[in-house]
Design a protein around this motif. Sequence first.
Motif, PDB file in Angstrom:
ATOM      1  N   CYS A   1       0.863  -1.191   0.000  1.00 42.78           N
ATOM      2  CA  CYS A   1       0.000   0.000   0.000  1.00 42.78           C
ATOM      3  C   CYS A   1       0.892   1.231   0.000  1.00 42.78           C
ATOM      4  O   CYS A   1       1.641   1.453   0.952  1.00 42.78           O
ATOM      5  CB  CYS A   1      -0.913   0.034   1.224  1.00 42.78           C
ATOM      6  SG  CYS A   1      -1.712   1.668   1.390  1.00 42.78           S
ATOM      7  N   PRO A   2       0.816   2.050  -1.061  1.00 45.58           N
ATOM      8  CA  PRO A   2       1.666   3.234  -1.148  1.00 45.58           C
ATOM      9  C   PRO A   2       1.028   4.476  -0.515  1.00 45.58           C
ATOM     10  O   PRO A   2       1.620   5.552  -0.546  1.00 45.58           O
ATOM     11  CB  PRO A   2       1.782   3.430  -2.663  1.00 45.58           C
ATOM     12  CG  PRO A   2       0.448   2.989  -3.180  1.00 45.58           C
ATOM     13  CD  PRO A   2       0.002   1.853  -2.268  1.00 45.58           C
TER      14      PRO A   2
ATOM     15  N   ARG B   1      -4.512   0.306   3.021  1.00 46.07           N
ATOM     16  CA  ARG B   1      -3.588   0.630   4.122  1.00 46.07           C
ATOM     17  C   ARG B   1      -4.039  -0.042   5.414  1.00 46.07           C
ATOM     18  O   ARG B   1      -5.166   0.180   5.880  1.00 46.07           O
ATOM     19  CB  ARG B   1      -3.504   2.149   4.286  1.00 46.07           C
ATOM     20  CG  ARG B   1      -2.536   2.613   5.371  1.00 46.07           C
ATOM     21  CD  ARG B   1      -2.288   4.108   5.261  1.00 46.07           C
ATOM     22  NE  ARG B   1      -1.601   4.646   6.408  1.00 46.07           N
ATOM     23  CZ  ARG B   1      -0.275   4.562   6.626  1.00 46.07           C
ATOM     24  NH1 ARG B   1       0.496   3.926   5.762  1.00 46.07           N
ATOM     25  NH2 ARG B   1       0.269   5.090   7.697  1.00 46.07           N
TER      26      ARG B   1
ATOM     27  N   CYS C   1      -7.621   4.981   1.414  1.00 46.07           N
ATOM     28  CA  CYS C   1      -7.701   3.812   0.533  1.00 46.07           C
ATOM     29  C   CYS C   1      -8.262   2.621   1.314  1.00 46.07           C
ATOM     30  O   CYS C   1      -8.450   2.694   2.526  1.00 46.07           O
ATOM     31  CB  CYS C   1      -6.311   3.477   0.000  1.00 46.07           C
ATOM     32  SG  CYS C   1      -5.191   2.924   1.306  1.00 46.07           S
TER      33      CYS C   1
END
Length: 158
Positions: free
Chosen positions: A95-96, A106, A103
């Motif tokens: 997860c960026p 995360r 999102c």
Amino acid sequence: MSNPNGNAALFFDLGGTLVKLNETREIPLDANGNIVIELLPGVAEKLRPLHNHLMFVVTNQAGITRGRLKAEKVEAALAQLDRQLGDILTGWQVCPHTDDDKCECRKPKGGMITELADLYGVDLASSTMVGDQEVDRLAGEAAGVAKFVAAKDFFGWE
Ligand SMILES: [Mg+2]
Ligand SMILES: [Zn+2]
């Protein structure tokens, strides 16, 4: 979602669970911005005999959005980790995002786990999450993973 006919899997956090973090609990970088992968004690020894199991890494890497890390470097580091472990990982999800992105992936959300479960036909109700932080436990719980084991217990630290 959980597939009751699927296989049990092990889901692992990355930093502080499989690999060392630096003094500020960040993933260590060298002078070229490459991630320095250093396995924590007992990780290779414990995981190698489990090579017939489905094993995944699910990792929050908000440093990608914040600009500290490059997504390709995280991908390269995970591939390097897999090689160091003897090619035993089934897959991984990164997860960026930051909290602000809201999102579904995360941690403490369960999105990375449910995505992998869908892709690989995992039975989450017979699977285990291993991590060093509360967000790991919560992510497993959110995804419907039956069991959480603290990394220190799983790898027998201290
Ligand atoms: Mg961690
Ligand atoms: Zn995300």
